[in-house]
Design an enzyme around this catalytic site. Structure first.
Site, PDB file in Angstrom:
ATOM      1  N   CYS A 162      -7.654  -7.158  -0.464  1.00 55.34           N
ATOM      2  CA  CYS A 162      -8.513  -7.458   0.676  1.00 55.34           C
ATOM      3  C   CYS A 162      -9.971  -7.598   0.245  1.00 55.34           C
ATOM      4  O   CYS A 162     -10.377  -7.065  -0.782  1.00 55.34           O
ATOM      5  CB  CYS A 162      -8.388  -6.369   1.732  1.00 55.34           C
ATOM      6  SG  CYS A 162      -6.745  -6.259   2.444  1.00 55.34           S
ATOM      7  N   HIS A 214      -4.171  -2.459  -2.098  1.00 58.63           N
ATOM      8  CA  HIS A 214      -5.285  -2.239  -1.177  1.00 58.63           C
ATOM      9  C   HIS A 214      -6.603  -2.138  -1.937  1.00 58.63           C
ATOM     10  O   HIS A 214      -6.697  -1.463  -2.956  1.00 58.63           O
ATOM     11  CB  HIS A 214      -5.058  -0.969  -0.361  1.00 58.63           C
ATOM     12  CG  HIS A 214      -3.911  -1.088   0.593  1.00 58.63           C
ATOM     13  ND1 HIS A 214      -3.829  -2.106   1.528  1.00 58.63           N
ATOM     14  CD2 HIS A 214      -2.808  -0.315   0.781  1.00 58.63           C
ATOM     15  CE1 HIS A 214      -2.722  -1.950   2.247  1.00 58.63           C
ATOM     16  NE2 HIS A 214      -2.084  -0.879   1.809  1.00 58.63           N
TER      17      HIS A 214
END
Length: 200
Positions: free
Chosen positions: A177, A120
């Site tokens: 991301c 992440h």
């Protein structure tokens, strides 16, 4: 009455926010700063472009890996960070930190092919945008160190699965991301691709 409604709203808000805040704190604290001795060792590599290693020693890993099991460490000297790596890239495993993709198109580092790591961007991989072409990236896996050199970075759509493909040469892909400062489900993926240059 309004006072009680206000207090209830605060309690409900905390009940929703605290688990997420704890999860963020837990993932963020899996990232370690590299020690001076580690930095000295890994920063001794120069950043010249080299021919990648064509064949790797050894054969396919016979050990059964369990989802969520810690299997490796990722070291990136240019941002002075070291990350534990867990087996799998499912949502539960990625809550622990960096995941190593398990599929028919990807391999573990001791095999010749495509190693894919994901994490992440708002917890473990907040500094990935600072990794540059030419930087060294090392994966410690089963008592060996696989050092890669960054060759390319690019951005792709979140739904783009063309990154998860079979490769004939030893390649490491790191995916997270993007944009890094985006709040919510980010629409893109930031990709770092590196070629293997040494095994020791």
């Amino acid at each position: 009455m309004r006072k009680w409604i206000g207090l209830l709203a605060i309690v409900v808000g905390l009940a929703v926010a605290l688990p997420n805040a704890y999860q963020w704190w837990k993932q963020r604290h899996t990232v370690e700063a590299m020690s001076n001795s580690e930095l000295n060792e890994y920063l001794s590599y120069d950043d010249t472009v080299r021919e990648p290693v064509k064949k790797l020693p050894g054969s396919k890993d016979e050990i059964k890996l369990e989802k969520g099991q810690e299997v490796a460490h990722l070291l990136i000297p240019s941002i002075e960070s070291k990350y534990p790596v867990y087996w799998g890239t499912d949502p539960e495993t990625l809550k622990q930190g960096v995941g190593m993709h398990d599929s028919k198109w990807t391999v573990t580092p001791e095999e010749t092919g495509h190693v894919l790591l994901a994490g992440h961007r708002d917890t473990v991989f907040t500094e990935m945008g600072d990794v540059k072409i030419g930087d060294m990236v090392t994966v410690k896996y089963h008592d060996k160190e696989y050092t890669y050199q960054v060759r390319k970075t690019f951005i792709t759509e979140a739904e783009d699965r063309s990154v998860v493909v079979k490769k004939e040469e030893p390649l490491l892909t790191i995916s997270t991301c993007y944009p890094f400062e985006f709040v919510g489900d980010a629409p893109y993926r930031y990709i770092i691709q590196s070629e293997l240059i040494s095994v020791k």
